[in-house]
Scaffold this motif. Structure first.
Motif, PDB file in Angstrom:
ATOM      1  N   TYR A   1      13.238   0.955   2.288  1.00 15.97           N
ATOM      2  CA  TYR A   1      12.819   2.207   2.921  1.00 15.97           C
ATOM      3  C   TYR A   1      11.446   2.037   3.573  1.00 15.97           C
ATOM      4  CZ  TYR A   1      11.027   6.992   3.264  1.00 15.97           C
ATOM      5  OH  TYR A   1      10.476   8.155   3.712  1.00 15.97           O
ATOM      6  N   LEU A   2      10.521   1.387   2.878  1.00 14.90           N
ATOM      7  CA  LEU A   2       9.190   1.180   3.440  1.00 14.90           C
ATOM      8  C   LEU A   2       9.240   0.295   4.676  1.00 14.90           C
ATOM      9  CD1 LEU A   2       7.176   0.660   0.128  1.00 14.90           C
ATOM     10  CD2 LEU A   2       6.995   2.605   1.691  1.00 14.90           C
ATOM     11  N   ALA A   3      10.089  -0.746   4.646  1.00 13.52           N
ATOM     12  CA  ALA A   3      10.192  -1.644   5.799  1.00 13.52           C
ATOM     13  C   ALA A   3      10.716  -0.900   7.025  1.00 13.52           C
ATOM     14  CB  ALA A   3      11.096  -2.825   5.453  1.00 13.52           C
ATOM     15  N   ILE A   4      11.741  -0.084   6.835  1.00  9.63           N
ATOM     16  CA  ILE A   4      12.308   0.648   7.975  1.00  9.63           C
ATOM     17  C   ILE A   4      11.313   1.677   8.500  1.00  9.63           C
ATOM     18  CG2 ILE A   4      14.149   2.241   8.633  1.00  9.63           C
ATOM     19  CD1 ILE A   4      15.979   0.767   6.706  1.00  9.63           C
ATOM     20  N   GLU A   5      10.600   2.368   7.596  1.00 14.85           N
ATOM     21  CA  GLU A   5       9.616   3.354   8.032  1.00 14.85           C
ATOM     22  C   GLU A   5       8.469   2.707   8.795  1.00 14.85           C
ATOM     23  OE1 GLU A   5       9.304   6.792   7.773  1.00 14.85           O
ATOM     24  OE2 GLU A   5      11.437   6.664   7.331  1.00 14.85           O
ATOM     25  N   ASN A   6       8.144   1.460   8.492  1.00 13.82           N
ATOM     26  CA  ASN A   6       7.088   0.744   9.209  1.00 13.82           C
ATOM     27  C   ASN A   6       7.620  -0.011  10.414  1.00 13.82           C
ATOM     28  OD1 ASN A   6       5.295   1.645   7.278  1.00 13.82           O
ATOM     29  ND2 ASN A   6       4.361  -0.353   6.965  1.00 13.82           N
TER      30      ASN A   6
ATOM     31  N   LEU B   1       0.823  -1.201   0.000  1.00 15.61           N
ATOM     32  CA  LEU B   1       0.000   0.000   0.000  1.00 15.61           C
ATOM     33  C   LEU B   1       0.865   1.263   0.000  1.00 15.61           C
ATOM     34  CD1 LEU B   1      -2.931   1.086   0.161  1.00 15.61           C
ATOM     35  CD2 LEU B   1      -2.676   1.055   2.665  1.00 15.61           C
ATOM     36  N   GLY B   2       1.987   1.225   0.715  1.00 15.60           N
ATOM     37  CA  GLY B   2       2.884   2.370   0.732  1.00 15.60           C
ATOM     38  C   GLY B   2       3.609   2.590  -0.583  1.00 15.60           C
ATOM     39  N   ARG B   3       3.657   1.559  -1.425  1.00  9.27           N
ATOM     40  CA  ARG B   3       4.327   1.685  -2.727  1.00  9.27           C
ATOM     41  C   ARG B   3       3.412   2.325  -3.780  1.00  9.27           C
ATOM     42  NH1 ARG B   3       8.903  -0.897  -5.039  1.00  9.27           N
ATOM     43  NH2 ARG B   3       9.152   0.013  -7.116  1.00  9.27           N
ATOM     44  N   LEU B   4       2.124   2.398  -3.526  1.00 11.57           N
ATOM     45  CA  LEU B   4       1.197   2.946  -4.514  1.00 11.57           C
ATOM     46  C   LEU B   4       1.561   4.390  -4.861  1.00 11.57           C
ATOM     47  CD1 LEU B   4      -2.347   1.698  -3.434  1.00 11.57           C
ATOM     48  CD2 LEU B   4      -1.148   1.168  -5.540  1.00 11.57           C
ATOM     49  N   GLY B   5       1.755   4.638  -6.137  1.00 16.82           N
ATOM     50  CA  GLY B   5       2.007   5.993  -6.614  1.00 16.82           C
ATOM     51  C   GLY B   5       3.353   6.560  -6.244  1.00 16.82           C
ATOM     52  N   SER B   6       4.320   5.724  -5.868  1.00 19.02           N
ATOM     53  CA  SER B   6       5.616   6.238  -5.436  1.00 19.02           C
ATOM     54  C   SER B   6       6.730   5.328  -5.933  1.00 19.02           C
ATOM     55  CB  SER B   6       5.680   6.345  -3.908  1.00 19.02           C
ATOM     56  OG  SER B   6       5.806   5.057  -3.332  1.00 19.02           O
ATOM     57  N   ASN B   7       7.962   5.846  -5.829  1.00 20.33           N
ATOM     58  CA  ASN B   7       9.157   5.078  -6.145  1.00 20.33           C
ATOM     59  C   ASN B   7       9.897   4.630  -4.890  1.00 20.33           C
ATOM     60  OD1 ASN B   7       9.407   4.838  -9.013  1.00 20.33           O
ATOM     61  ND2 ASN B   7       9.749   7.038  -9.128  1.00 20.33           N
ATOM     62  N   ARG B   8       9.214   4.574  -3.765  1.00 22.21           N
ATOM     63  CA  ARG B   8       9.872   4.168  -2.532  1.00 22.21           C
ATOM     64  C   ARG B   8      10.399   2.740  -2.644  1.00 22.21           C
ATOM     65  NH1 ARG B   8       4.456   6.102   0.545  1.00 22.21           N
ATOM     66  NH2 ARG B   8       4.970   8.292   0.938  1.00 22.21           N
TER      67      ARG B   8
ATOM     68  N   ARG C   1       3.562   7.718  16.024  1.00 18.73           N
ATOM     69  CA  ARG C   1       3.367   6.749  17.111  1.00 18.73           C
ATOM     70  C   ARG C   1       4.455   5.677  17.098  1.00 18.73           C
ATOM     71  NH1 ARG C   1      -3.086   5.588  18.223  1.00 18.73           N
ATOM     72  NH2 ARG C   1      -3.624   7.751  18.721  1.00 18.73           N
ATOM     73  N   ARG C   2       4.885   5.275  15.899  1.00 18.47           N
ATOM     74  CA  ARG C   2       5.980   4.299  15.850  1.00 18.47           C
ATOM     75  C   ARG C   2       7.277   4.898  16.385  1.00 18.47           C
ATOM     76  NH1 ARG C   2       3.255   2.654  10.905  1.00 18.47           N
ATOM     77  NH2 ARG C   2       4.441   4.189   9.701  1.00 18.47           N
ATOM     78  N   LEU C   3       7.492   6.185  16.115  1.00 20.57           N
ATOM     79  CA  LEU C   3       8.709   6.828  16.624  1.00 20.57           C
ATOM     80  C   LEU C   3       8.673   6.966  18.144  1.00 20.57           C
ATOM     81  CD1 LEU C   3       9.273   9.641  13.971  1.00 20.57           C
ATOM     82  CD2 LEU C   3      10.462   7.463  14.173  1.00 20.57           C
TER      83      LEU C   3
END
Length: 618
Positions: A434-439, A423-430, A488-490
């Protein structure tokens, strides 16, 4: 001789003039008014009128205006009209006209310039502006007595609709572009004669450089006759330009509606895809109008199709397979360029079968309007502008909410964490890492999304999951979560701190459920507060596996009021220590209601139906 237009400004008989000398005025005669007035024509530039005016009195432009007290020696073609703006009062008195604005361009000329400027600003901001010059229609010059038009100075004017002839771009005598130098203002020749200074003349004392002097009215040839298709194309462009400012009118195409600026930009993008035969810019006044019209044919052919796959065939012929205007790649360079939404929709919809699942997520091909990812740029004195097509990671928990994705699309419960990355990859080049670390997932989790995509493709389930993810994204964009999951994760990144706060609160208030220690309460709080899974929680809260009965007990506990009160106390302790209060609810889930389809096509207006009919019969 009629009375002056501004009689209150004229000295009365026996009165004093502005110079202090007596000047008799007999029977309303004003000696300051020129005896023969040459009035400006419709859509005529100031320089063209000045040349016609000076030729009528067999004077130079500079001498004529000097007789009216107006100095023009320092003016150029670019600032001639603006230089006269401060002398309209004197000009109206000399011409016997009421006070008014002179030399105003026609509405079509202004709209044509505005449409092209908008395209350059949005799509080609580094495009060099055109040099001075003008096209012309020989028959119009003859009919107007040497009067030129503002409209001829616009690169989008390719055909004269009155005479159904292509506009000429150069003088047949010297091959120079008309009105490209100030020499046209330094001549007393009529407006239909080319005033360009000839080159290669022998120099010497008292030698005057000759001028071309070709009669542009005599440049009518059979080659300049425009076909019916060329006339229709020019009419279509003019009508699109006129309707460009009407934001409430949209163009129906491929079961959707696009604003008129996007339709015009499509034609401009097709024109800019190749260089003219004689070099230069496709939007320069020196470009061949016949070549420009032939390129516009390809754009009109794209608009005439009702199927993206058929339109893609015209697009390939007009732009090529890897064009800058509609590329088929997911590089980061595409995020820095503005692309036409119609061309983007065509090329991505027609080639979706050739794209990998990752690219399909990046382009959001499951939506009604696929598009390239946009870039986030930082402007002066402003914050980071949001990316338009991608979802904010603050909206996405570590594990997708239960019920958002169908059960038959998952192998195990941890696939909910993988789906959150998709879902985080939708519409982006992430990147997946990067997505795994951000989550707040291990960096090694980056291998799970590609593996899951392969698993879905082998079972022909990818399209179903892709569509469900797109529906979740549309839901979140329409109703964003009141929770910032990223913050909240931070706040709970340090598991030992979360456990310490939980132990202190449980010691003070006591455990509302017997048999559950403080560490278990810390795990329940972390999973509820961040939307995560305890198997992926930070140490020392994380556990390798959770029995089903253990997970079911966590779900049932959250609904109890005494448990909710305890979790709120732990939350208050965490947020007070972080110095930041979160005003959102403790937990949240999106509403699972049917989506209303956007971009619905309503009944077209009379103008749109007329334009579409003109395109289809082109």
């Amino acid at each position: 001789m009629p009375a002056p237009a501004n009689a209150q400004r004229s000295p009365q008989h026996g009165g004093a003039s502005s110079s202090g000398e007596l000047r008799p005025v007999v029977a309303g005669f004003d000696p300051q008014r020129l005896p023969i007035a040459v009035l400006p024509l419709d859509d005529e530039p100031a320089a063209s009128w000045a040349v016609r005016f000076a030729h009528r009195y067999q004077m130079g432009v500079r001498s004529l205006f000097a007789s009216m007290g107006i100095t023009v020696s320092a003016w150029t073609l670019q600032n001639f009209q603006s230089g006269l703006a401060g002398h309209h009062e004197a000009l109206c008195d000399a011409l016997g006209l009421p006070q008014q604005r002179l030399f105003e361009p026609s509405a079509l000329s202004l709209a044509s310039k505005a449409a092209l400027d908008q395209y350059f600003t949005e799509y080609r901001p580094l495009h060099a502006r055109n040099k001075p010059g003008s096209r012309f229609c020989p028959q119009c010059l003859a009919d107007r007595g040497g009067g030129w038009k503002h409209l001829w100075q616009q690169p989008l004017s390719m055909v004269c609709l009155e005479h159904e002839a292509y506009l000429r771009t150069e003088c047949p005598g010297c091959t120079g572009r008309p009105w490209s130098s100030r020499a046209w203002l330094d001549s007393s020749a009529p407006g239909w004669e080319c005033a360009r200074l000839l080159k290669g003349v022998q120099k010497g004392p008292r030698r005057r450089i000759p001028r071309c002097g070709f009669d542009l009215r005599n440049s009518v040839t059979d080659e300049g006759v425009a076909s019916k298709s060329a006339v229709n194309t020019q009419q279509l462009i003019n009508r699109l330009i006129d309707a460009d400012a009407q934001t409430d009118i949209r163009w129906p195409l491929f079961d959707q509606e696009f604003p008129f600026p996007d339709v015009l930009a499509l034609l401009f993008e097709v024109l800019s895809a190749s260089d003219p035969r004689d070099g230069g810019s496709p939007y320069s006044l020196g470009a061949d109008p016949q070549w420009q019209v032939s390129r516009m044919y390809d754009g009109v052919a794209i608009l005439s199709e009702t199927d993206p796959f058929a339109a893609n065939e015209h697009l390939l012929r007009a732009l090529g397979r890897h064009s800058r205007q509609a590329p088929l790649y997911a590089s980061r360079a595409a995020a820095h360029t503005t692309h036409n939404p119609i061309l983007t929709h065509i090329v991505l919809s027609a080639n979706v079968a050739t794209l990998s699942p990752s690219k399909q997520l990046t382009y959001r091909t499951a939506s009604r309007r696929p598009g390239y990812p946009t870039d986030a740029t930082r402007r002066p004195n402003q914050g980071l502008t949001p990316r338009e097509r991608e979802l904010s990671l603050a909206w996405i928990p570590q594990m997708l909410w239960p019920g958002t994705i169908s059960e038959h699309l998952r192998k195990d419960d941890l696939d909910r964490a993988t789906d959150a990355l998709l879902l985080g990859r939708l519409g982006s080049n992430r990147s997946w890492q990067y997505l795994a670390i951000e989550n707040q997932l291990p960096a090694s989790f980056r291998t799970r999304p590609p593996a899951r995509l392969r698993w879905l493709q082998k079972r022909d389930l990818w399209d179903t999951l892709h569509q469900e993810l797109e529906e979740v994204a549309v839901r979140l964009a329409a109703d964003p979560p009141p929770i910032d999951y990223h913050k909240r994760r931070l706040r709970t990144f340090d598991g030992e701190w979360v456990q310490s706060c939980t132990s202190r609160i449980v010691a003070q208030a006591g455990s509302p459920v017997p048999g559950i220690d403080s560490r278990e309460w810390a795990r329940l709080f972390w999973a509820t507060y961040t939307g995560g899974d305890v198997r992926l929680a930070p140490a020392p809260l994380g556990i390798p596996s959770v029995p089903n009965e253990h997970a079911d007990r966590h779900v049932s506990l959250v609904d109890r009021p005494e448990v909710t009160a305890l979790l709120q106390e732990i939350r208050r302790c965490i947020e007070d220590a972080a110095g930041e209060e979160d005003g959102g609810p403790l937990t949240w889930a999106p509403r699972l209601v049917p989506l209303e389809r956007d971009f619905a096509v309503g009944e077209s207006s009379v103008l749109v139906r007329a334009l579409r009919l003109q395109v289809l019969t082109h």
